[in-house]
Design an enzyme around this catalytic site. Structure first.
Site, PDB file in Angstrom:
ATOM      1  CB  ALA A  44      -1.075   0.128   1.153  1.00  0.00           C
ATOM      2  CG  ASP A  45       3.555   2.493   3.040  1.00  0.00           C
ATOM      3  OD1 ASP A  45       3.033   3.518   3.304  1.00  0.00           O
ATOM      4  OD2 ASP A  45       3.771   1.708   3.965  1.00  0.00           O
ATOM      5  CB  SER A  46       4.991   0.362  -2.798  1.00  0.00           C
ATOM      6  OG  SER A  46       6.114  -0.350  -2.225  1.00  0.00           O
TER       7      SER A  46
ATOM      8  CB  ALA B  81       5.524   5.649  -3.137  1.00  0.00           C
TER       9      ALA B  81
END
Length: 669
Positions: free
Chosen positions: A167-169, A172
């Protein structure tokens, strides 16, 4: 060759992981990315995962193409310096909990007043608005709430989370895309804007038509393991040598080739084979056919046969296979990057290629604060100011705090205007049990906005029944500058609390057990901003009745604070609000021990406290003389500082002189 983002200045305040990765993507294509970290609390990614010779490897990837500086944004001086840094910046990336920047006077309104063209990219778990906005948010929570985990895993197994920051990637990439859109809009309008990105949203957008399916059909996608409900065969299959391959048959022609290859061409004539959904309904039969054929052959043989049949297959790789694969080598997917600490380090290259203006990884993540002097020197800070910045670590030095009972909201505003450097609203000792709920509500209401001076809250004991209610009421309020924690005795308990909240912590040593653990408590977590003594309870626990009996305890706390890299501690309250002479004498004794400042319980005590701890004129003169000698040594390019009386000055003397001059300037009025 000119990169697409040459001349774009990005200031990265974010940590773990979406924000820093978004800034890294911009840096890959030429942006000048300046990574700002707390002087004493580096980006936690520096300590995540494996390390080599004590050097965190994850940071080397996440910090690529960035210059690194340190700055304490909760200090008004640090906030002012950030505003100077942003005056000509194009992009700010931050992922503080909503309301934090506003508490520091760094909200969008203040920043756009400094630089109307600034694109402010705010990345948080749940966005800047809504009932969950102030909750702490991480990628794992987004993977759970987006529908990803519910649709991932075996049919008879639990919802499954990815073993990496998916989810972070995804967030980003979305954030970098949003920044580019905002910069393009600025080309037209001339004005910057705010990007509000909630980590729960981009990953949900990647999950296909699940919302539309449910809206139109009431259909909820089940967990299917490696299968698909749109086609079959689609799965991973174990080869004879123990390695694995993945097969996909999204196209009808590919499905037919696979079944002919594995010797089951008769299935192609079945009526259900003509559609993807029909094949998916017979996935057991199709998987058995493919698995039986694959399991009799080594992986290389399977891949070669599929390629000859023009059927879609891929080996299941781990990182060793990736580094040996000729296709990745041809693409330049992995790059060897120079690094000052490790020599060379291999990492993923930029994720796509531009024919005329390609991106590049110029260097791996740099050391903590490595470029502080260069970046801030370019803003006009002198060598002396830069040295003072390093020495202070950006820490705000306060001399006086004023305690106010939490159940007396009529006194809150008066306390803020009293002249105290900071205010402490007390939910513990000053509030009886029957009024604690009322006090929480009153304090929470007062902290709905930031105030001209820092306002901390003294909560109830870490192991007591009231702590959870205290934290729920005040920990995420925009106006809270920190939490005072009474009766702390365990570094582990303190560290656990630090993971629950996103504000500075100020533990108080009030027992023999706490005194014994003073240094571990001071060093327990980067969120610990100071330690102090609660002398009334400590006297009782130790069985002493006067200041002399506490002399060694006070010294122990001072040493623990300084050994942990914290600012000098403040003294506990002086209970007699009438005896100002005794207060002055007690403050003088504390100052000789190394304390800096004191808490008060009545406004009349404040001038006495400030006078006792503020540098005297003769101290300021001596400090200025020493710093002048330092400047002279710099001009002569000499590492030796000689005072007018012939004495040599060492680093500790220079650091102390800078503190004196800084304090004198702060309290000159």
């Amino acid at each position: 060759m000119t990169a697409p983002l040459d001349g774009v200045k990005v200031v990265d305040l974010a940590t773990l992981f979406a924000g820093p990765l978004a800034a890294a993507f911009l840096g890959d294509f030429g942006a000048d990315v300046i990574k700002v970290e707390h002087p004493a609390k580096p980006d936690p990614s520096r300590g995540h995962g494996p390390a080599r010779d004590g050097v965190g490897l994850w940071w080397k990837v996440l910090g690529r193409n960035k210059r690194t500086v340190t700055l304490n944004l909760s200090d008004p001086d640090g906030a002012a310096l950030l505003r100077r840094l942003l005056a000509d910046a194009d992009v700010l990336v931050e992922n503080f909990r909503p309301g934090t920047l506003e508490r520091w006077g760094l909200g969008p309104a203040e920043l756009h007043a400094v630089n109307p063209r600034l694109v402010i990219t705010r990345i948080s778990g749940f966005g800047q608005v809504g009932p969950y906005a102030r909750r702490p948010g991480f990628g794992t929570l987004a993977e759970a709430m987006s529908g990803f985990a519910a649709a991932t895993g075996q049919p008879d197994g639990p919802p499954t989370l990815p073993p990496f920051g998916l989810a972070d990637s995804v967030s980003a990439l979305a954030a970098a895309y949003a920044v580019m859109l905002a910069l393009r809009a600025r080309d037209v309008t001339g004005a910057g804007q705010v990007v509000d990105l909630a980590i729960i949203e981009p990953i949900m957008a990647m999950l296909g038509p699940q919302v539309t399916w449910y809206d139109q059909l009431g259909y909820i996608q089940p967990r299917l393991g490696n299968r698909s409900n749109n086609n079959a065969p689609r799965n991973t299959y174990r080869c004879a040598d123990g390695r694995w391959v993945a097969v996909s048959t999204s196209a009808q022609s590919i499905a037919e080739r696979v079944l002919r290859l594995v010797g089951r061409g008769e299935l192609i004539d079945e009526p259900w084979f003509a559609t993807g959904s029909g094949r998916a309904a017979h996935a057991d039969e199709l998987d058995a056919a493919v698995s039986a054929w694959v399991s009799q052959r080594d992986r290389d043989e399977v891949v070669a046969a599929f390629e000859e049949a023009q059927a879609a297959v891929a080996p299941v790789y781990d990182v060793r296979d990736i580094l040996a694969d000729p296709q990745y080598a041809a693409l330049g997917t992995v790059r060897t990057v120079p690094d000052e600490e490790l020599g060379e380090v291999r990492m993923q290259n930029v994720p796509f290629r531009l024919t005329e203006t390609p991106g590049e990884i110029r260097h791996a993540g740099r050391r903590h604060g490595q470029d502080t002097d260069t970046v801030f020197g370019a803003l006009g800070l002198s060598a002396e100011e830069l040295a003072a910045l390093r020495e202070r670590g950006g820490a705000l030095m306060l001399l006086s705090w004023l305690y106010v009972p939490g159940d007396r909201p009529d006194r809150f505003a008066k306390a803020v205007a009293s002249g105290a450097d900071a205010v402490i609203l007390d939910l513990e000792d000053a509030v009886v049990a029957g009024r604690k709920a009322y006090a929480r509500d009153a304090v929470a209401e007062f902290l709905t906005e930031a105030h001209p001076v820092p306002v901390q809250v003294r909560v109830n004991e870490l192991t007591g029944p009231d702590l959870d209610a205290d934290l729920a009421a005040v920990a995420d309020r925009p106006g809270v500058a920190g939490l005072r924690l009474p009766k702390v005795e365990s570094a582990a308990t303190l560290a656990a609390l630090a993971e629950r909240v996103d504000v500075p912590l100020h533990p108080l040593i009030e027992s023999a057990a706490g005194l014994e653990a003073a240094y571990p408590i001071a060093a327990a977590h980067p969120a610990v901003a100071s330690i102090g003594l609660g002398e009334a309870d400590l006297r009782s626990d130790l069985g002493v009745s006067d200041d002399d009996g506490l002399l060694w305890a006070r010294g122990r706390v001072v040493v623990a604070a300084r050994a942990a890299g914290l600012a000098p501690p403040a003294m506990s309250v002086y209970a007699d609000v009438v005896d100002l002479t005794g207060l002055a004498a007690s403050c003088a004794a504390g100052r000789r021990l190394g304390f800096l400042g004191r808490a008060a319980i009545h406004p009349r005590q404040l001038p006495v406290i400030v006078d006792a701890f503020r540098p005297a004129d003769r101290e300021v003169a001596r400090a200025a003389e020493l710093l002048a000698a330092v400047a002279d040594a710099h001009q002569r390019d000499s590492g030796t500082v000689v005072l007018p009386d012939g004495r040599f000055a060492d680093r500790a003397m220079v650091a102390a002189a800078r503190r004196v001059v800084d304090l004198a300037a702060r309290y000159a009025a």
